[in-house]
Design an enzyme around this catalytic site. Structure first.
Site, PDB file in Angstrom:
ATOM      1  N   ASN A 189      -9.716   1.429   2.412  1.00 27.64           N
ATOM      2  CA  ASN A 189      -9.145   0.181   2.887  1.00 27.64           C
ATOM      3  C   ASN A 189      -8.361   0.415   4.192  1.00 27.64           C
ATOM      4  OD1 ASN A 189      -9.050  -2.483   2.371  1.00 27.64           O
ATOM      5  ND2 ASN A 189      -7.303  -2.404   0.982  1.00 27.64           N
TER       6      ASN A 189
ATOM      7  N   ASP B 141      -4.744   8.562   7.631  1.00 30.10           N
ATOM      8  CA  ASP B 141      -4.727   7.777   6.385  1.00 30.10           C
ATOM      9  C   ASP B 141      -5.179   8.671   5.215  1.00 30.10           C
ATOM     10  OD1 ASP B 141      -4.350   5.780   4.584  1.00 30.10           O
ATOM     11  OD2 ASP B 141      -5.985   4.501   5.268  1.00 30.10           O
TER      12      ASP B 141
END
Ligand code: DOR
Length: 442
Positions: A279, A306
């Site tokens: 995501n 991330d």
């Protein structure tokens, strides 16, 4: 190996604005000399860096540590070892731990646990209490501990009024907010990009508008408040263009892209392999190509991993039930080289700009140093007198990613079995090796 004397001999040095052949002498953790024909002090250990580039240690703006609360997925020790193997000397920890980093006590706890880590760990504080998007967290208390970046990452601060107050508050504290751009109503539970592949696979999708709608709104809030804002893991070229245009108009905004959005597309979801659920989701090839062009054109300030480790019980489940996220720290440098597509001096400087110098500036790590003892200079110019946080990389040494080589506790890397173009040879934290010959040494 003692911190007293270390000579990096034979490499190319990626300094402030040039790449040049030079040796680097490190004494007591500090760069003592950069040049050729250095007199080697007695007792100095020589590291051969022939064929390698010596640059500032990498700085990750976007790491999910999982400690406290989810140590079965990752710990500060395992994440920082993975980071060091990836060439990192500093990482910024996202606040979505359990409990979340939304108070001074949790921040202090994480900083204390990180004291013996293989890289420096800065903590991003939550913008709202419990990362629930409602009441502002005690940002001033956290800022007093040296926190310079605030975000609810993993969740979007979707209430525009709360985000406006956060920006106003942050401006007064001279700290920076960072937004996870995802309009929950538009994303509507989509587990991958909304497009041809989501239709074919029968999986609910989310359009890029879920991201760009929040980017557009928040640029308006920056205009209104004058506060700086950093946009996390942008995956849609349109989002980057909006940020770049606003920066061009003088707004204090920056953005990052993640290596996976530059190297993978949504067709990877074809086998319903949960390692590719992330995501924001992987986008179609055409958008990936545009994102790479924007990276090469300088529209993206930083590449941030991330890094999102997930234990097998959260990933070895059907695609739409799996937790989103993939590992990033160990392989980001190779993936960024692949995306940039060159190793000429200009590419090398761009590389260290994207992975070290700009992220250090965005996270205001030098200001954090001044507010709190314990941090050292990151993203430096390799000038004499600087703390020796360094990364030595062989840009022409392909390596294959294997399960066994992953230092993280979780193994959810989509790159296992793939070949990356570069190898991190050595990493030095305050002059002391954390990685020697591509092996973690502490
Ligand atoms: O894929 C993701 N995983 N995106 C996020 O924003 C959060 C992260 C996580 O914490 O697992």
């Amino acid at each position: 190996m003692s911190a007293r004397g270390l000579l990096l001999q034979g490499g190319l040095v990626a300094g402030a604005g040039a790449v040049a052949r030079a040796d680097v002498l490190v004494v007591d953790g500090v760069i003592a000399e950069v040049g050729l024909d250095i007199d080697i002090p007695q007792g100095t250990t020589v590291l051969d860096t022939t064929g390698c580039v010596v640059g500032p240690g990498l700085v990750d703006l976007h790491t999910h540590l999982r400690e406290p609360g989810n140590e079965e997925s990752e710990t500060i020790e395992s994440a920082s070892r993975a980071a060091a193997l990836g060439g990192y000397t500093a990482i910024v920890a996202m606040p979505n731990t359990e409990p979340p980093c939304d108070s001074a006590s949790v921040v202090a706890d994480v900083l204390a646990r990180a004291r013996t880590a293989s890289c420096e760990v800065a903590v991003a504080g939550a913008i709202t209490v419990g990362r629930e998007g409602r009441a502002l967290a005690p940002m001033a208390e956290m800022a007093a501990l040296g926190v310079t970046l605030f975000t609810d990452d993993g969740a979007c601060v979707h209430d525009g009024d709360v985000m406006r107050r956060a920006l106003e508050y942050a401006k007064g504290l001279s700290v920076t907010c960072a937004q996870h751009c995802e309009d929950p109503a538009i994303a509507a539970g989509g587990v991958m990009h909304e497009g041809m592949w989501s239709s074919m696979l029968g999986l609910p999708g989310q359009p890029t508008l879920a991201e760009t709608a929040i980017v557009a709104r928040d640029l308006g809030l920056v205009q209104l408040t004058g506060a700086p804002l950093h946009f996390l893991h942008l995956s849609a070229p349109e989002s980057v263009r909006l940020v770049a245009a606003a920066r061009g108009r003088g707004l204090p905004v920056t953005c990052e892209a993640a290596p996976h959005h530059l190297t993978l597309d949504d067709s990877e979801c074809v086998r319903y392999d949960p390692r590719f659920r992330v995501n924001p989701p992987l986008r179609p090839t055409a958008l990936v190509k545009e994102l790479i062009e924007l990276l090469r054109a300088g529209a993206i300030d930083a590449v941030a991993t991330d890094h999102a480790p997930h234990a097998s019980e959260r990933k070895d489940v059907p695609f739409d039930e799996a937790s989103p996220g993939m590992l990033g720290l160990q392989h980001a440098l190779g993936l960024t080289v692949a995306a940039l597509g060159g190793t000429e001096p200009g590419d090398v400087l761009a590389l260290f700009g994207l992975l070290s110098r700009r992220p250090a500036a965005i996270a205001r790590l030098r200001e954090a140093d001044e507010r709190r003892a314990g941090h050292s200079a990151q993203g430096g110019d390799l000038a004499v007198g600087e703390v020796a946080n360094l990364c030595v990389v062989d840009l022409d040494a392909p390596m294959v990613v294997t399960d066994q080589s992953i230092a993280s506790r979780s193994k959810n890397s989509p790159y296992v079995g793939r070949t990356l173009p570069v190898t991190v040879r050595h990493t030095l934290l305050r002059g002391v090796p954390t990685v020697l010959d591509a092996t973690a040494v502490r």
